[in-house]
Design a protein around this motif. Structure first.
Motif, PDB file in Angstrom:
ATOM      1  N   TYR A  54       0.857  -1.185   0.000  1.00  0.00           N
ATOM      2  CA  TYR A  54       0.000   0.000   0.000  1.00  0.00           C
ATOM      3  C   TYR A  54       0.892   1.232   0.000  1.00  0.00           C
TER       4      TYR A  54
ATOM      5  N   GLU B 229      -7.686  12.873   5.505  1.00  0.00           N
ATOM      6  CA  GLU B 229      -8.442  12.266   4.410  1.00  0.00           C
ATOM      7  C   GLU B 229      -7.758  11.000   3.903  1.00  0.00           C
ATOM      8  N   GLU B 230      -6.409  11.044   3.822  1.00  0.00           N
ATOM      9  CA  GLU B 230      -5.686   9.868   3.336  1.00  0.00           C
ATOM     10  C   GLU B 230      -5.795   8.717   4.329  1.00  0.00           C
TER      11      GLU B 230
ATOM     12  N   ARG C  97      -9.145   7.081   3.765  1.00  0.00           N
ATOM     13  CA  ARG C  97      -9.138   6.319   2.520  1.00  0.00           C
ATOM     14  C   ARG C  97      -8.324   5.037   2.667  1.00  0.00           C
ATOM     15  N   LEU C  98      -7.141   5.157   3.287  1.00  0.00           N
ATOM     16  CA  LEU C  98      -6.244   4.006   3.432  1.00  0.00           C
ATOM     17  C   LEU C  98      -6.868   2.936   4.310  1.00  0.00           C
TER      18      LEU C  98
ATOM     19  N   LYS D 191     -10.040   2.374   4.915  1.00  0.00           N
ATOM     20  CA  LYS D 191     -11.149   1.735   4.190  1.00  0.00           C
ATOM     21  C   LYS D 191     -10.624   0.721   3.180  1.00  0.00           C
ATOM     22  N   GLN D 192      -9.604   1.126   2.417  1.00  0.00           N
ATOM     23  CA  GLN D 192      -9.062   0.254   1.366  1.00  0.00           C
ATOM     24  C   GLN D 192      -8.480  -1.032   1.951  1.00  0.00           C
TER      25      GLN D 192
END
Length: 684
Positions: A461, A470-471, A474-475, A477-478
């Motif tokens: 990743y 925000e990152e 996102r990270l 969740k991914q």
């Protein structure tokens, strides 16, 4: 021709078990392939002299023996070949030679050849190997016509060698018989010491391990014999107050009750020997002699639980089990006697990652002892903890294991590691690595987080060195979707409460709802806490204060820039000049201290001259060249005392470094106050 003893035993084995292989014989008799081949050739020469067919060896290492060999030798074998013959390996002969020298005087080559039944050349070769063996203890084997063979060096080191050799010999077949013979020990002497050890166990209300009980009488007899001969231990750093208050010191007095001329140093040494002996059982586990030992073990376990994402059940039982091992280990490590124990343990593949996490958790013990914990001791701790986890049905192997690979230097790498561990509390984070360290990394892992692309067969990743909110969302969740098939932010608190109600009694539903909501929707940019004392880590404006800011138009070199930037911290006593020199010495080694355009964070290790956590800033209007690739205008000296106290400030600095507007405003500022205002913006 006459067969030598080794060849006699091998031909006997071949005739008794024709299906035995070369590898079986090599392993059984501790032989090299060449040594076995030499013996087979001698056997075949002997068979030829007896007009019998030679023994053939296949490429697969099996033997073909003609039936006439069995027929002709069947009646002869009992007379020629002693059934209990014990072939000595080279290492075993070395231990025997050392034992003979340590416990006898005026020894010559003849004594060795007759006692070990080998040739003069073999003994000369063994003596060379013996010299290599004792040199590990800073000792030397010397020969003189008057005194014969002697081992010279500090008596303390000779005692360590003696204890180790006794252990090695007792591991051999009929080992105790060999020690009786080589050291001229009488059976009544052992009986007497054994009786005294029984009294010691009763007096201490403990039970030593079987291995230690076997070793103790031989060790004590030979130590007392050396004392009689005038080989007194040199005064060394044993602290009388620390040992004289122990029950083991009283036990030493019990052992030596009728020996009045034993010097105090020797009484201390024997006390230390008892203290370092492994214990199988103890009626009482007090820490009078070692204050805070149990607390240090408990702190170690808590660090381990946090790193391994594991909750240890029946904690008090495991603590007591560890205390039994760690108490003698404390004295072994503190007084550099750990090689006396000489534990030859290896960690199984199943426990490799567990061992790594245990090693990273031993800091509380190291602080208490004042020494690094040796590999042999951490291996034993791993086996104890690993066995306990297996018993309770836990396994590191079943957990998701992650590593962080960052090319931007130690501080940035630690920051990234810390943030990701907070972001994924359910994962086991093994290490933060440089790219070069990653290439040779041996442990098993499932995930790699890195700001750069890497060649790996595992999941990779790509994540920024400094993660914005925000990152992070996102990270997370991914990653969670990839591994578990769900997105954590979709978890509904009311649904969780319903599930919990169906399976457990809730005392305070309202408070539980609040706590769950706070955890699921927690702010990952929350204030970093100091792990050790739980105090808030310092903000950027608390470390880069106006007095620590220097403004210059230009400098002539990178080295000059470092000295000027660090000067406020040297003058205030936060760092020593040694720290500045250490930073300069890393000039060629760490180009990744550049964290953004025109900004760098040079630093060195805490133990190279840091007194307290601090930062200072040098602003240059005209940038200074750093390597061939960068022109640096903002130089922030970081002085860190541990892995945590500066992380919050570093996170804020990284955010500042990402802003072109504020970074340029600092470069062109007219005063310290202007720069400090910008720093204040990020110190929230």
């Amino acid at each position: 021709m006459e067969l030598d003893d080794r060849s006699k035993v091998i031909v006997d084995d071949l005739l008794s078990n024709p299906s035995v292989s070369s590898k079986d014989l090599e392993k059984k008799y501790d032989l090299t392939r060449r040594q076995l081949g030499y013996s087979i050739n001698k056997i075949n020469d002997w068979l030829k002299d007896s007009n019998l067919p030679a023994i053939e060896r296949t490429r697969q290492g099996h033997f073909i023996i003609d039936q006439t060999v069995f027929t002709n030798l069947a009646s002869e074998l009992p007379k020629v070949l002693p059934a209990d013959m014990n072939i000595l390996s080279e290492n075993q002969r070395v231990y025997m030679i050392v034992m003979m020298i340590l416990s006898n005087e005026e020894l010559s080559l003849f004594h060795f050849t007759s006692e070990l039944a080998v040739s003069k050349n073999t003994i000369l070769s063994d003596l060379k190997r013996a010299q290599e063996f004792v040199s590990d203890y800073n000792l030397t084997i010397r020969y003189s016509r008057r005194s014969g063979y002697l081992i010279e060096g500090k008596e303390f080191n000779i005692r360590k060698l003696l204890t180790n050799v006794i252990s090695k010999l007792l591991d051999m077949k009929n080992g105790s018989d060999w020690i009786y013979k080589l050291a001229n020990i009488q059976e009544y002497e052992i009986t007497e010491i054994n009786n005294r050890i029984d009294n010691v166990e009763k007096k201490l209300t403990i039970q030593f391990t079987d291995e230690k009980v076997a070793m103790m009488p031989f060790t004590l007899i030979l130590v007392l014999e050396r004392i009689k001969k005038g080989h007194i231990i040199d005064p060394f750093y044993i602290q009388y107050e620390e040992l004289s208050d122990t029950k083991e010191y009283l036990a030493t007095e019990e052992i030596l009750y009728d020996l009045k001329d034993i010097p105090m140093e020797e009484r201390m040494f024997i006390t230390l020997y008892l203290l370092t002996a492994n214990v199988y059982w103890s009626e009482s586990l007090t820490e009078e002699a070692i204050p805070n030992l149990k607390q240090a073990i408990d702190d170690m376990l808590r660090l381990f639980e946090k790193r391994a994402i594991i909750f240890i059940q029946d904690r008090e039982q495991l603590l007591n089990k560890l205390l039994l091992h760690v108490k003698p280990a404390y004295y072994r490590i503190k007084y550099h006697l750990n090689d006396v124990n000489d534990i030859q343990l290896t960690v199984s593949k199943e426990f490799m990652e567990l061992h790594h996490l245990v090693q990273k958790s031993t800091e509380p013990l190291e602080e208490l002892i004042g020494e690094k914990i040796p590999e042999s001791e951490t291996t034993y701790l791993t086996m104890l903890i690993g066995g306990w986890l297996t018993k309770q049905g836990e396994s590191i192997q079943e957990k998701v294991k992650a590593i962080v690979v960052c090319p931007k230097g130690v501080s940035v790498s630690r920051l990234m590691f810390s943030e990701l561990r907070e972001l994924f509390p359910e994962f086991v984070f093994l290490d933060s690595l440089s790219v070069r360290e990653f290439v040779n990394y041996k442990l098993d892992y499932d995930i790699v987080f890195s700001p750069v692309f890497l060649e790996t067969d595992n999941r990779l990743y790509i994540a920024s060195s400094f993660l914005e909110r925000e990152e992070k969302i996102r990270l997370r969740k991914q990653v969670m979707l990839d591994f578990h098939g769900y997105i954590p932010s979709d978890i509904n608190v009311d649904d969780l409460i319903t599930i919990i109600k169906n399976n457990a009694d809730i005392e305070d539903e309202q408070q539980l709802t609040k706590d769950l909501y706070r955890y699921i929707h927690r702010d990952d940019t929350a204030q970093v806490k100091n792990q050790r004392n739980d105090l808030p880590a310092a903000s950027l404006d608390e470390l880069i204060i106006p007095e620590n800011i220097t403004l210059k138009r230009s400098v002539s070199s990178w080295e000059e820039a470092i000295r000027i930037a660090a000067n406020p911290l040297v003058e205030s006593g936060h760092i020593k000049n040694d720290y500045v020199e250490a930073i300069i010495s890393y000039y060629d080694k760490d180009p990744y201290i550049v964290i953004g355009p025109n900004i760098a964070i040079p630093h060195a290790a805490p133990d190279e001259g840091v007194n307290d956590v601090a930062m200072s800033l040098l602003r240059l209007e005209k940038g200074v060249i750093f390597t061939e690739d960068y022109s640096i205008n903002l130089i922030v000296i970081i002085a860190a005392v541990d892995k945590q106290k500066h992380l919050k400030a570093l996170m804020q600095l990284m955010k500042l470094a990402g802003s072109d507007e504020d970074r340029n405003a600092m470069i062109y500022a007219d005063s310290r106050e202007e720069i400090f205002k910008i720093i204040n913006k990020y110190s929230v």
